[in-house]
Structure formats: structure tokens, C-alpha cells
Motif scaffolding. Structure first.
Motif, short mmCIF file in Angstrom:
data_model
loop_
_atom_site.label_atom_id
_atom_site.label_comp_id
_atom_site.label_asym_id
_atom_site.label_seq_id
_atom_site.Cartn_x
_atom_site.Cartn_y
_atom_site.Cartn_z
N GLN A 541 -8.23 41.95 2.83
CA GLN A 541 -8.84 41.99 1.51
C GLN A 541 -7.76 42.23 0.46
OE1 GLN A 541 -11.56 45.35 1.92
NE2 GLN A 541 -10.06 46.75 1.01
N ASP A 542 -8.14 42.12 -0.79
CA ASP A 542 -7.29 42.44 -1.94
C ASP A 542 -6.01 41.60 -1.96
OD1 ASP A 542 -9.23 44.34 -2.39
OD2 ASP A 542 -8.07 46.00 -1.54
N LEU A 543 -6.20 40.28 -1.91
CA LEU A 543 -5.04 39.38 -1.99
C LEU A 543 -5.45 38.05 -2.60
CD1 LEU A 543 -5.42 37.18 0.56
CD2 LEU A 543 -4.72 39.16 1.88
N ARG A 544 -4.44 37.35 -3.09
CA ARG A 544 -4.63 36.02 -3.67
C ARG A 544 -3.86 35.02 -2.81
NH1 ARG A 544 -2.00 36.63 -8.07
NH2 ARG A 544 -3.76 37.31 -9.38
N VAL A 545 -4.50 33.88 -2.54
CA VAL A 545 -3.86 32.79 -1.81
C VAL A 545 -3.76 31.59 -2.75
CG1 VAL A 545 -4.05 31.17 0.11
CG2 VAL A 545 -4.68 33.57 0.43
N THR A 546 -2.54 31.11 -2.93
CA THR A 546 -2.32 29.94 -3.80
C THR A 546 -1.74 28.80 -2.96
OG1 THR A 546 -1.82 31.40 -5.66
CG2 THR A 546 -1.16 29.10 -5.86
N VAL A 547 -2.47 27.71 -2.85
CA VAL A 547 -1.99 26.51 -2.16
C VAL A 547 -1.29 25.64 -3.19
CG1 VAL A 547 -2.64 24.49 -0.80
CG2 VAL A 547 -3.91 26.63 -0.53
N TYR A 548 0.01 25.34 -2.96
CA TYR A 548 0.76 24.63 -3.99
C TYR A 548 1.40 23.32 -3.51
CZ TYR A 548 4.81 26.83 -1.71
OH TYR A 548 5.75 27.24 -0.79
N ASP A 549 1.41 23.05 -2.18
CA ASP A 549 2.05 21.82 -1.72
C ASP A 549 1.54 21.50 -0.33
OD1 ASP A 549 3.61 19.59 -1.76
OD2 ASP A 549 5.54 20.62 -1.69
N GLY A 550 1.87 20.30 0.13
CA GLY A 550 1.47 19.88 1.46
C GLY A 550 1.60 18.38 1.62
N LYS A 551 1.13 17.89 2.75
CA LYS A 551 1.15 16.46 3.02
C LYS A 551 -0.10 16.08 3.78
CE LYS A 551 6.22 16.03 3.35
NZ LYS A 551 7.36 15.68 4.25
N TYR A 552 -0.43 14.77 3.67
CA TYR A 552 -1.57 14.29 4.44
C TYR A 552 -1.24 12.89 4.95
CZ TYR A 552 -3.21 10.80 1.05
OH TYR A 552 -3.32 9.69 0.25
N HIS A 553 -2.02 12.42 5.91
CA HIS A 553 -1.87 11.08 6.46
C HIS A 553 -3.14 10.31 6.17
CE1 HIS A 553 -1.56 7.84 9.45
NE2 HIS A 553 -0.25 8.07 9.45
N PRO A 554 -3.03 9.09 5.64
CA PRO A 554 -4.23 8.36 5.23
C PRO A 554 -5.20 8.07 6.37
CG PRO A 554 -2.29 6.94 5.14
CD PRO A 554 -1.79 8.33 5.35
N VAL A 555 -4.71 8.08 7.62
CA VAL A 555 -5.58 7.78 8.76
C VAL A 555 -5.90 9.04 9.55
CG1 VAL A 555 -5.81 6.50 10.93
CG2 VAL A 555 -4.72 5.42 8.96
N ASP A 556 -4.86 9.82 9.86
CA ASP A 556 -5.03 10.95 10.78
C ASP A 556 -5.50 12.25 10.13
OD1 ASP A 556 -4.23 9.29 12.77
OD2 ASP A 556 -2.17 10.07 12.92
#
Length: 679
Positions: A541-556
């Protein structure tokens, strides 16, 4: 009796245990003509304490409602429990009334329950009375108590009546001024309260200054008086003896002549789906809105849902909706509660308290309404103490698991401070309440009502985890098993928040490197990891999660891939953010005989407690205030009983969470590792 909303008064009797609320409740019902003979707590014959456990223990456990019809006025009176163990029902009753009459024991004076109820009523914007009971008790120092009440709660606390000679009679110092008292002149008391009342209303003040008190009509006095109550500008003090009847009729006079009616009181804090406050209209012709503040599983009539009508009229045979559910139910029977009796009624108007039976979908704090077009509407929830006492339990006899589950569900419906938790990872059912006595009563009810016996043992302590610094985490989830695979990559950052702030999830992804439809999957993975823990297996508890980058695959790329990537990236970040285990710290109040103070304070100190202070009470009793880790108090009921010869009692309230000592964290982490490795 026929009446309108302006003739209704809703009053809750509250206060510390032992102040005589139930005896006063009986005396008021008798004086108001609702009953012929007042019942006795000692003989178990009261209208209020009807449960076998209440009769056996000689005190209230649940709230009780009864009506008084007097001088064209209908008074709904609610008797509430004084013991802190059962204050869930007491606080729930505050959602149904305009006025709280806080009862004070003339001998004991201001007690912890007095302060607690005065503060809760003030927070809710309710009118307040201080009712000093047992004024004819030997040794009661009424002048000193009056001074103490004004010093504790402010100069707005003023007597509207005063005890006469030998406290055998109560003399009115607001409407009439005939007679003398032991410790104050009626003229002086009358002038004080009159000055307090007229100064809040310009019209009344002007009439008073121009022509004196004689120019004021009873209507002007009532309007100014109830405005003072509504705005907290006046807290009347009334003196009574419920045993002898002194002051009881005078108290009823104050109820029907001076207290605010449902149309005059502060508007209840209803809100819509956007959490914006909305006003309900105490108009009997508007569409109906009512709030459920009490649920009783009655063995004879089934589930009984008790509600306060705020707007419109609820009629027998009409249809109502529950919250924003579009499925209606029919009001087959509409009841007025009158102590032990359930009386049929044709309709309930704004201000009325009524009940319906055998509607399983109704729950505590549900809003009932009769409009198809009504948006989601709710009453601001009351603040209930968090139940900290826990017991893990299993049925004593095999094959009763389903019966146990149903019994616990019904008990939880009735008490907002009784909770049932199911811990899947431990295959453990835990009940939580406000004290060991609270849980004992619930287990007795479960056995008596539903025939379920259980075996109990201490549960796990509700530790929590958090982080103490910021860090970044990363994980690439890649799985190829022939055909379409799984792929998802996540970069995120964790930051600590203040204690009690909870959890924040921030989407800071730019440029579409992770498509928007996969962001909820990342949050889902993060929440799964938070629930499972990262240090010792306790929720984070008592935290912040910030998603700022990543990658994806158009099929998988699939949702399941980003759930896994989000979960493991979060755990990677937490492992670098100096994770810590938090333990619940509770406020402890221990009432003990004075000779035991050394043993008790020493015992608390050995449990890592911080002594915050002591209060002296009559009869050589002390109240010790402390803060202590809940984990150290598992066996405290037994220890306190041994130290005080059975005369000690205590209560707990959650204060806050704070980090456990390093040795405790190591111990908890080491105990979790074998299970983690096994998983």
C-alpha cells in the motif's frame, strides 16, 4: 395518530455505558403514554433490551426504536448501546435522526463515551443535547458537573432546566422561572440561555431589543432555538432522574417544543454518481428516497430492513428500487417499530422511521427509491471504527461449512463493525470485531440462532508492505510455443506515498509504444503483485506506479502477456525500492482499579507500547491511554484479567501503520520464503 413532517422528532439516546439510557428510554415511553409500566433492566422487562444476551448481561447490545405520540407530535426515540464494543449500531442510528441526546451519569461525570458521542454528533451536523441522568444519586455534585460540561464542550452548553431542592423536582429556566435551586438562580440561567438564543437570529434579536422578552412569540423562540441547535450555537443541558421520574416530562417538552423537525434540520449529505452533494426535499409528494440504517434477521418475520424516509412517501403495496438496481420489489408489509412490537402502517412520510421484511437484496446503508429515472444516489457513509480484534475459525462439526458461511453472512448484515474475511492462501476464515467481547457475543448468537459451533484460534496479524524510496523496474515477457506466441515489455517506476494514501496508477506512456488497450492489463498485473506481497507475503500500500515505456508485438502481444510483464516489472522495482513491512498500531484505552496501575503500565511497556496519559475517574479507577502494536496484544484479555483480578477492561481503535522493527521484518520474511519457494 395523524401527523405531518413538521410534527416529527427523531432523537437518539447515546453516551457512555452505565449512564442509564435504557432506564431513561423506558421512563420517556411511560411518560409519553407509549407504555403503561416502565420496564426494568435488572428484571429483563424493558422494551429495549429484548435479546436474551442483553437480558443476561443487563446492558444494551443493539439499538432499539420506539415511538411516542404527544401533543400532536410524533417522537421516534432510539436507545443505543453504550459499550464501545457495540458502537457500530449506535453510530448507524445517527444516520436516522436530527438530534442526539448524550446521556451523562451525574455521579461519574464526563466519560470517554460522552466525548466520543458528542464529537461524532458534531461531525455529522446533528443537534445535540446533554442529558444529566441520576441527579438524585448520593454524592452527585451537580454544580461541579455543570461547570465541567461547559469547560469540556464550550460555553454554548447551557442549562434549560435546573434541579430543585434535593433534586426531587426539575425547574424550567427557559419557559418558566418559578422557584429556587440549590446552586443557581433561575433568573440568571434563564437570561443566559435567552441571550444565547436570540443573538443568532436578527429578527428575534431586533424584537427582543425593541420590546423585551414579552414581545417574543413562542414561534420566534422555537425558530431561533432550533437554529442555534442546528448550527451548534447552543447545546442544552437537561437534568433528569429516570428512576424517580424527575425531569422526564420536562425533557419530553423540550423534545416536542424546541428540537428541530426533519424539515428544519441540517440537510443530510446525499451525493449522486459524480459524488456531488444533492439536496433531498422533505416533501411527501416528491418521489420517495429512504436510507437503510439497520438490518435485523428476525427469527419470526425474517430479514427486517429499517429505514429513514428523507423524501416522498413510502406506501404499503408500492414498489421500491434498491440503490441503482432497476429491479423493483413490492412493499408487502410496512412496519413501525415500537420496541418489541412490529406495528403495521399504511404509509411512511418524510421523517418517518419504518421497516420492510423479507427483502433479501436490501443491505445496510442501501438507498431505497421509487423512481425509474433516479441516478445512483447515496448518503455519505458514517465513519465506523475499523474492527481490529480477530479470530480465525472452523466449524466444530464436519459438514457445517455452508451453514457457517450463511450464519456469518447474516451476522455481518446486521453489524457494520463485524467483518468476515476469507483468506484463500491460508484456507482460513477470519472474523473481526471491536473487542473480544464483541466477537464473543457474535459467536454466541451464531450458536443460539443458527446452531453452528466453531473452533477458534488467533489469526494472522494484518501486516502491510510498502516502499521507502523510488525505483524503476523492467520485464520482458516472451513466450513461443509454436504458432502465435506471447509478448509484452514494460518499464515502470514506483514512488512512495504518505501513510494511508493507498495506491495510484499512472499511465505516462507516449507515442503508442504500448497500445492503450493493454494498459489495464498492466495495472491488473501490478494489483495482483500488490495483493500477494513482495517482502513477507502481505498486501502492498501507499505507493504510486507509473508506466512510462515498453514494447509490443502486433501479432503476439496479448492481455495475458502484459499482465505477466506488469507484475514482474513491478516486483523488480519494489525489490530495489527498499521495501518494508508495516504493522498496525492501535490506540488502547485500559480502565483499571488504581492499585493495578503499576502492573498494567509495566505490561504495556513490555509490549512496545507508548503510554500517552492517564485519566482519573471516580471510585479509584484510572484510564490509561497508550499506543501499541496490535501484534503484541494477542493474549492481552487474559493478561489484563490476571493483573486486575478480572476488573480491567480495554478498547482498541486503529491509529496508523508504521514500520516493524528490523528483527521482526527478518522473521516475517524468513517465514514467507519457504511458502514462496514452494509456490
Amino acid at each position: 395518530m395523524s401527523y405531518n413532517t413538521e410534527n416529527i422528532r427523531n432523537v437518539a439516546l447515546a453516551g457512555h455505558a452505565g449512564t442509564g439510557k435504557t432506564t431513561l428510554f423506558e421512563a420517556l415511553l411511560q411518560a409519553g403514554g407509549a407504555i403503561q409500566i416502565a420496564g426494568s433492566v435488572e428484571r429483563g422487562t424493558t422494551q429495549s433490551d429484548t435479546d436474551p444476551q442483553e437480558k443476561a448481561r443487563g446492558h444494551s447490545i443493539d439499538s432499539c426504536i420506539a415511538g411516542i405520540d404527544r401533543n400532536a407530535c410524533h417522537i421516534n426515540l432510539i436507545d443505543t448501546a453504550g459499550y464501545t464494543d457495540f458502537r457500530g449500531g449506535t453510530l448507524a442510528a445517527f444516520a436516522a435522526v436530527e438530534t442526539v441526546a448524550v446521556v451523562v451519569n451525574a455521579s461519574n461525570g464526563i466519560e470517554h463515551g460522552t466525548r466520543r458521542m458528542m464529537e461524532r454528533a458534531r461531525e455529522r451536523g446533528l443537534a445535540r443535547l446533554l442529558v444529566v441522568n441520576k441527579i438524585d444519586t448520593d454524592g452527585a455534585n451537580l454544580p461541579a458537573l455543570l461547570s465541567s460540561l461547559r469547560e469540556e464542550f464550550g460555553n454554548e452548553c447551557l442549562p434549560v432546566n435546573l434541579p430543585g431542592e434535593h433534586a426531587g423536582k426539575v425547574l424550567d429556566c427557559f419557559f418558566h422561572r418559578d422557584g429556587a435551586t440549590d446552586f443557581s438562580s433561575l433568573a440568571e440561567a434563564h437570561q443566559q440561555i435567552l441571550d444565547q438564543v436570540v443573538e443568532i437570529n436578527e429578527t428575534t434579536m431586533g424584537a427582543y431589543l425593541d420590546a423585551g422578552e414579552e414581545a417574543l412569540t413562542s414561534e420566534q423562540l422555537h425558530d431561533a432555538f432550533e437554529q442555534c441547535l442546528r448550527e451548534g450555537h447552543l447545546v442544552p443541558i437537561c437534568f433528569v432522574s429516570a428512576r424517580s421520574g424527575a425531569g422526564v416530562n420536562e425533557l419530553l417538552d423540550i423534545f416536542d417544543r424546541l428540537l428541530p423537525n426533519p424539515a428544519e434540520a441540517n440537510p443530510p449529505p446525499f451525493r449522486n454518481a459524480e459524488h456531488l452533494q444533492i439536496e433531498v426535499d422533505p416533501n411527501p409528494n416528491a418521489h420517495a428516497i429512504a436510507d437503510v440504517f439497520k438490518v435485523v434477521n428476525d427469527p419470526f418475520v425474517g430479514k427486517l430492513s429499517v429505514f429513514r424516509v428523507w423524501q416522498g412517501t413510502v406506501r404499503r403495496e408500492s414498489q421500491l428500487f434498491i440503490d441503482d438496481n432497476r429491479k423493483a420489489f413490492k412493499v408487502g408489509h410496512l412496519f413501525r417499530l415500537n420496541g418489541k412490537s412490529h406495528l403495521e402502517m399504511e404509509q411512511a412520510i418524510p421523517g418517518d422511521i419504518a421497516a420492510v421484511a423479507k427483502v433479501d437484496d436490501i443491505h445496510f446503508d442501501a438507498v431505497l427509491h421509487d423512481s425509474h429515472d433516479e441516478d445512483s444516489i447515496h448518503l455519505d457513509p458514517l465513519h465506523f471504527p475499523q474492527p481490529m480484534f480477530g479470530l480465525a475459525l472452523v466449524p466444530k462439526h464436519k459438514g457445517q461449512e455452508q451453514k457457517l458461511s450463511q450464519a456469518l453472512c447474516r451476522l455481518a448484515e446486521e453489524d457494520p463493525c463485524f467483518r468476515v474475511e476469507h483468506h484463500k492462501e491460508l484456507n482460513e476464515t477470519v472474523i473481526r470485531g471491536l473487542s473480544d467481547l464483541h466477537l464473543k457475543i457474535m459467536l454466541e448468537r451464531m450458536n443460539d440462532r443458527y446452531g453452528v459451533e466453531v473452533i477458534t484460534h488467533p489469526p494472522r496479524i494484518a501486516y502491510r508492505e510498502t516502499i521507502s524510496s523510488s525505483a524503476e523496474g523492467h520485464h520482458r515477457h516472451k513466450k513461443q510455443t509454436g504458432g502465435a506466441g506471447q509478448f509484452g515489455e514494460v518499464f515502470l517506476r514506483v514512488d512512495p506515498l504518505e501513510r494511508g494514501a493507498g495506491f495510484e496508477f499512472v499511465d505516462a506512456v507516449k507515442g503508442g509504444v504500448i497500445p492503450g488497450q493493454f494498459i489495464p492489463a498492466i495495472e491488473k498485473g501490478v494489483r495482483q503483485a500488490m495483493e500477494s506481497g513482495a517482502v513477507a507475503g502481505y498486501p502492498l500500500q501507499d505507493l504510486r506506479v507509473t508506466v512510462y515505456d515498453g514494447k509490443y508485438h502486433p501479432v503476439d502481444s496479448k492481455e495475458v502477456a502484459f499482465v505477466s510483464a506488469g507484475k514482474k516489472a513491478f516486483l523488480d522495482a519494489v525489490s530495489k525500492a527498499r521495501p518494508i513491512v508495516l504493522e498496525p498500531i492501535v490506540d488502547v484505552e485500559v480502565a483499571i482499579p488504581e492499585p493495578s496501575v503499576g502492573d498494567v503500565t509495566g505490561g504495556l511497556a513490555s509490549k512496545r507500547a507508548r503510554i500517552m496519559g492517564t485519566d482519573a475517574k471516580r471510585d479509584g479507577e484510572l484510564v490509561i491511554k497508550a499506543q501499541a502494536p496490535l501484534a503484541e496484544l494477542t493474549d492481552y484479555p487474559t493478561e489484563l484479567k490476571a493483573m486486575t483480578g478480572g476488573r480491567g477492561r480495554y478498547s482498541l481503535d486503529l491509529s496508523h501503520y508504521e514500520p516493524v522493527p528490523p528483527p521482526v521484518q527478518r522473521q516475517l520474511s524468513e517465514a514467507w520464503k519457504p511458502k514462496l519457494d514452494e509456490d
